[in-house]
Scaffold this motif. Structure first.
Motif, PDB file in Angstrom:
ATOM      1  N   ASP A   1       0.862  -1.188   0.000  1.00 52.96           N
ATOM      2  CA  ASP A   1       0.000   0.000   0.000  1.00 52.96           C
ATOM      3  C   ASP A   1       0.895   1.234   0.000  1.00 52.96           C
ATOM      4  OD1 ASP A   1      -2.989  -0.914   0.703  1.00 52.96           O
ATOM      5  OD2 ASP A   1      -1.586  -2.175   1.816  1.00 52.96           O
ATOM      6  N   GLU A   2       0.538   2.225  -0.826  1.00 55.09           N
ATOM      7  CA  GLU A   2       1.328   3.447  -0.881  1.00 55.09           C
ATOM      8  C   GLU A   2       0.417   4.672  -0.876  1.00 55.09           C
ATOM      9  OE1 GLU A   2       5.283   1.886  -3.270  1.00 55.09           O
ATOM     10  OE2 GLU A   2       3.807   3.114  -4.340  1.00 55.09           O
ATOM     11  N   LEU A   3       0.811   5.680  -0.101  1.00 50.50           N
ATOM     12  CA  LEU A   3       0.169   6.982  -0.097  1.00 50.50           C
ATOM     13  C   LEU A   3       1.221   7.982  -0.534  1.00 50.50           C
ATOM     14  CD1 LEU A   3      -2.367   8.647   0.595  1.00 50.50           C
ATOM     15  CD2 LEU A   3      -1.415   8.923   2.906  1.00 50.50           C
ATOM     16  N   GLY A   4       0.990   8.660  -1.671  1.00 48.18           N
ATOM     17  CA  GLY A   4       2.046   9.459  -2.252  1.00 48.18           C
ATOM     18  C   GLY A   4       1.635  10.873  -2.611  1.00 48.18           C
ATOM     19  N   LEU A   5       2.633  11.743  -2.712  1.00 48.50           N
ATOM     20  CA  LEU A   5       2.482  13.117  -3.194  1.00 48.50           C
ATOM     21  C   LEU A   5       3.368  13.282  -4.414  1.00 48.50           C
ATOM     22  CD1 LEU A   5       1.577  16.105  -2.923  1.00 48.50           C
ATOM     23  CD2 LEU A   5       3.606  16.451  -1.471  1.00 48.50           C
ATOM     24  N   THR A   6       2.801  13.838  -5.489  1.00 46.95           N
ATOM     25  CA  THR A   6       3.543  14.036  -6.732  1.00 46.95           C
ATOM     26  C   THR A   6       3.470  15.501  -7.155  1.00 46.95           C
ATOM     27  OG1 THR A   6       3.080  11.797  -7.488  1.00 46.95           O
ATOM     28  CG2 THR A   6       3.735  13.374  -9.158  1.00 46.95           C
ATOM     29  N   ILE A   7       4.614  16.056  -7.527  1.00 42.62           N
ATOM     30  CA  ILE A   7       4.687  17.401  -8.101  1.00 42.62           C
ATOM     31  C   ILE A   7       5.118  17.250  -9.548  1.00 42.62           C
ATOM     32  CG2 ILE A   7       5.718  19.681  -7.968  1.00 42.62           C
ATOM     33  CD1 ILE A   7       3.975  18.966  -5.583  1.00 42.62           C
ATOM     34  N   ASP A   8       4.249  17.665 -10.471  1.00 39.64           N
ATOM     35  CA  ASP A   8       4.436  17.433 -11.904  1.00 39.64           C
ATOM     36  C   ASP A   8       4.538  18.783 -12.613  1.00 39.64           C
ATOM     37  OD1 ASP A   8       4.046  16.920 -14.652  1.00 39.64           O
ATOM     38  OD2 ASP A   8       2.889  15.118 -14.227  1.00 39.64           O
ATOM     39  N   GLU A   9       5.614  18.993 -13.362  1.00 42.36           N
ATOM     40  CA  GLU A   9       5.804  20.255 -14.075  1.00 42.36           C
ATOM     41  C   GLU A   9       5.886  20.014 -15.576  1.00 42.36           C
ATOM     42  OE1 GLU A   9       8.542  24.298 -14.031  1.00 42.36           O
ATOM     43  OE2 GLU A   9       9.112  22.571 -12.815  1.00 42.36           O
ATOM     44  N   SER A  10       5.201  20.858 -16.355  1.00 49.07           N
ATOM     45  CA  SER A  10       5.279  20.815 -17.813  1.00 49.07           C
ATOM     46  C   SER A  10       6.519  21.586 -18.247  1.00 49.07           C
ATOM     47  CB  SER A  10       4.024  21.430 -18.438  1.00 49.07           C
ATOM     48  OG  SER A  10       2.868  20.738 -18.047  1.00 49.07           O
TER      49      SER A  10
ATOM     50  N   LEU B   1       7.938  16.464 -16.327  1.00 50.46           N
ATOM     51  CA  LEU B   1       8.841  15.846 -15.354  1.00 50.46           C
ATOM     52  C   LEU B   1       8.181  15.916 -13.985  1.00 50.46           C
ATOM     53  CD1 LEU B   1      11.681  14.563 -15.171  1.00 50.46           C
ATOM     54  CD2 LEU B   1      12.531  16.818 -14.479  1.00 50.46           C
ATOM     55  N   ALA B   2       8.155  14.800 -13.265  1.00 49.54           N
ATOM     56  CA  ALA B   2       7.487  14.740 -11.967  1.00 49.54           C
ATOM     57  C   ALA B   2       8.418  14.165 -10.908  1.00 49.54           C
ATOM     58  CB  ALA B   2       6.220  13.889 -12.059  1.00 49.54           C
ATOM     59  N   LEU B   3       8.318  14.706  -9.700  1.00 50.83           N
ATOM     60  CA  LEU B   3       8.984  14.177  -8.519  1.00 50.83           C
ATOM     61  C   LEU B   3       7.910  13.667  -7.573  1.00 50.83           C
ATOM     62  CD1 LEU B   3      11.630  16.972  -7.875  1.00 50.83           C
ATOM     63  CD2 LEU B   3      11.979  14.787  -9.046  1.00 50.83           C
ATOM     64  N   GLN B   4       8.194  12.560  -6.900  1.00 51.45           N
ATOM     65  CA  GLN B   4       7.199  12.003  -5.994  1.00 51.45           C
ATOM     66  C   GLN B   4       7.847  11.353  -4.787  1.00 51.45           C
ATOM     67  OE1 GLN B   4       6.434   7.584  -7.875  1.00 51.45           O
ATOM     68  NE2 GLN B   4       4.849   9.111  -8.079  1.00 51.45           N
ATOM     69  N   GLY B   5       7.040  11.193  -3.756  1.00 54.23           N
ATOM     70  CA  GLY B   5       7.494  10.515  -2.555  1.00 54.23           C
ATOM     71  C   GLY B   5       6.300  10.206  -1.684  1.00 54.23           C
ATOM     72  N   GLY B   6       6.499   9.330  -0.700  1.00 55.23           N
ATOM     73  CA  GLY B   6       5.385   9.009   0.162  1.00 55.23           C
ATOM     74  C   GLY B   6       5.662   7.840   1.083  1.00 55.23           C
ATOM     75  N   TYR B   7       4.586   7.326   1.657  1.00 55.63           N
ATOM     76  CA  TYR B   7       4.609   6.279   2.680  1.00 55.63           C
ATOM     77  C   TYR B   7       4.298   4.924   2.056  1.00 55.63           C
ATOM     78  CZ  TYR B   7       2.650   3.450   6.492  1.00 55.63           C
ATOM     79  OH  TYR B   7       2.357   2.434   7.375  1.00 55.63           O
ATOM     80  N   SER B   8       5.020   3.893   2.493  1.00 58.59           N
ATOM     81  CA  SER B   8       4.812   2.527   2.005  1.00 58.59           C
ATOM     82  C   SER B   8       4.513   1.583   3.162  1.00 58.59           C
ATOM     83  CB  SER B   8       6.059   2.006   1.274  1.00 58.59           C
ATOM     84  OG  SER B   8       6.311   2.730   0.098  1.00 58.59           O
ATOM     85  N   HIS B   9       3.628   0.623   2.899  1.00 56.01           N
ATOM     86  CA  HIS B   9       3.321  -0.448   3.843  1.00 56.01           C
ATOM     87  C   HIS B   9       3.387  -1.760   3.080  1.00 56.01           C
ATOM     88  CE1 HIS B   9       0.538  -3.295   5.818  1.00 56.01           C
ATOM     89  NE2 HIS B   9       0.947  -2.740   6.949  1.00 56.01           N
TER      90      HIS B   9
ATOM     91  N   GLY C   1       9.297 -11.070  11.826  1.00 56.17           N
ATOM     92  CA  GLY C   1       8.821 -11.210  13.192  1.00 56.17           C
ATOM     93  C   GLY C   1       7.320 -11.131  13.332  1.00 56.17           C
ATOM     94  N   GLY C   2       6.601 -11.380  12.255  1.00 54.92           N
ATOM     95  CA  GLY C   2       5.150 -11.300  12.294  1.00 54.92           C
ATOM     96  C   GLY C   2       4.609  -9.897  12.141  1.00 54.92           C
ATOM     97  N   TYR C   3       5.494  -8.920  11.917  1.00 58.74           N
ATOM     98  CA  TYR C   3       5.083  -7.533  11.767  1.00 58.74           C
ATOM     99  C   TYR C   3       5.247  -7.095  10.310  1.00 58.74           C
ATOM    100  CZ  TYR C   3       5.214  -7.147  16.851  1.00 58.74           C
ATOM    101  OH  TYR C   3       4.987  -7.320  18.188  1.00 58.74           O
ATOM    102  N   ASP C   4       4.326  -6.237   9.845  1.00 57.09           N
ATOM    103  CA  ASP C   4       4.458  -5.697   8.502  1.00 57.09           C
ATOM    104  C   ASP C   4       5.611  -4.703   8.449  1.00 57.09           C
ATOM    105  OD1 ASP C   4       2.274  -7.195   7.827  1.00 57.09           O
ATOM    106  OD2 ASP C   4       0.845  -5.536   7.950  1.00 57.09           O
ATOM    107  N   LEU C   5       6.089  -4.452   7.234  1.00 61.43           N
ATOM    108  CA  LEU C   5       7.184  -3.511   7.013  1.00 61.43           C
ATOM    109  C   LEU C   5       6.608  -2.161   6.593  1.00 61.43           C
ATOM    110  CD1 LEU C   5       9.454  -5.895   4.910  1.00 61.43           C
ATOM    111  CD2 LEU C   5       9.431  -5.613   7.382  1.00 61.43           C
ATOM    112  N   THR C   6       7.137  -1.071   7.135  1.00 61.96           N
ATOM    113  CA  THR C   6       6.703   0.274   6.751  1.00 61.96           C
ATOM    114  C   THR C   6       7.921   1.125   6.423  1.00 61.96           C
ATOM    115  OG1 THR C   6       6.689   1.045   9.051  1.00 61.96           O
ATOM    116  CG2 THR C   6       4.626   0.153   8.179  1.00 61.96           C
ATOM    117  N   GLY C   7       7.702   2.174   5.617  1.00 65.57           N
ATOM    118  CA  GLY C   7       8.814   3.034   5.239  1.00 65.57           C
ATOM    119  C   GLY C   7       8.398   4.073   4.239  1.00 65.57           C
ATOM    120  N   ARG C   8       9.274   4.333   3.256  1.00 64.24           N
ATOM    121  CA  ARG C   8       9.048   5.422   2.319  1.00 64.24           C
ATOM    122  C   ARG C   8       9.522   5.048   0.930  1.00 64.24           C
ATOM    123  NH1 ARG C   8      12.753   4.126   5.540  1.00 64.24           N
ATOM    124  NH2 ARG C   8      11.848   5.498   7.104  1.00 64.24           N
ATOM    125  N   PHE C   9       9.073   5.867  -0.047  1.00 66.50           N
ATOM    126  CA  PHE C   9       9.557   5.733  -1.411  1.00 66.50           C
ATOM    127  C   PHE C   9       9.754   7.132  -1.991  1.00 66.50           C
ATOM    128  CE2 PHE C   9       4.987   6.062  -1.919  1.00 66.50           C
ATOM    129  CZ  PHE C   9       4.828   6.871  -3.033  1.00 66.50           C
TER     130      PHE C   9
END
Length: 219
Positions: free
Chosen positions: A50-59, A66-74, A84-92
């Motif tokens: 699962d990802e929740l992201g923000l993208t900035i896109d310029e013409s 050209l677009a730059l993006q980043g956000g949260y990953s699960h 260890g039975g736990y999900d992994l979380t982080g960023r992209f």
């Protein structure tokens, strides 16, 4: 239908019509997808992401965005040995380049998109077992785009590659590489103009199987 992995957000961006009247677009997206992680000397595992992201896109030019993006990953696995039975979380984080030459003015264009993304997730050092995954993802997408007033429809194919490394520390300690289980597939996407922006929905099959939604606005 089983639906896809890591690039869903990137292709969701392509679902939004290029707003040439505005030099800059911002988009918030949610995507859910699955992909096969082909581990070296170990069984292939399906990752649900699962990802929740923000993208900035310029013409940059009339034919190049050209677009730059980043956000949260699960990320979750079934019976993964080192999390260890736990999900992994982080960023992209990522960068997307897109060109869309016109074939029939106001009706039909051809979209070519290239993307690169970096991912890093871990299980938070719980129960003395630490698991971390880092991977790089590249993709190419090509397909026609049909415009019908406020509605835009696109479908086509993609090729992708990713490679990464898992590091486990604790009672279970190892380091191993992994890559994509497959390399391509198809996608379909629809976008609607609303107020000062767009709403897009997306589905994908093949190497990355997924779906998502994106909201964008221009500046």
């Amino acid at each position: 239908m089983r639906i896809s992995a890591g690039l869903a957000t990137l292709l969701l961006i392509a679902a939004v019509p290029a707003a040439r009247a505005a030099s800059l677009d911002a988009a918030i997206s949610y995507t859910r997808y699955s992909a096969d992680f082909d581990f070296t000397n170990a069984p292939t595992e399906k990752a649900d992401i699962d990802e929740l992201g923000l993208t900035i896109d310029e013409s940059i030019t009339p034919l190049f965005d050209l677009a730059l993006q980043g956000g949260y990953s699960h990320v979750s696995f079934d019976n993964h040995p080192a999390d260890g039975g736990y999900d992994l979380t982080g960023r992209f984080f990522g960068i997307v380049a897109r060109s869309e030459p016109t074939l029939i003015p106001g009706v039909l264009s051809l979209r070519l998109q290239a993307a690169y993304r970096w991912h890093n997730v871990d299980n938070g050092r719980v129960d003395h077992q630490y698991d971390e995954m880092t991977w790089r993802e590249t993709a190419l997408q090509l397909g026609p785009v049909l415009s019908m007033g406020p509605l835009q429809v696109s479908a086509g194919g993609y090729l992708e590659h990713y490679d990464g490394r898992e590091k486990a520390r604790g009672p279970l300690a190892f380091q191993r590489d992994f890559s994509a289980g497959s390399v391509g597939g198809g996608y379909a996407q629809v976008a609607f103009a609303v107020s000062d922006g767009h709403v897009g929905v997306y589905a994908r099959t093949g190497a990355q199987q997924g779906y998502g939604i994106i909201f964008s606005t221009g500046f």
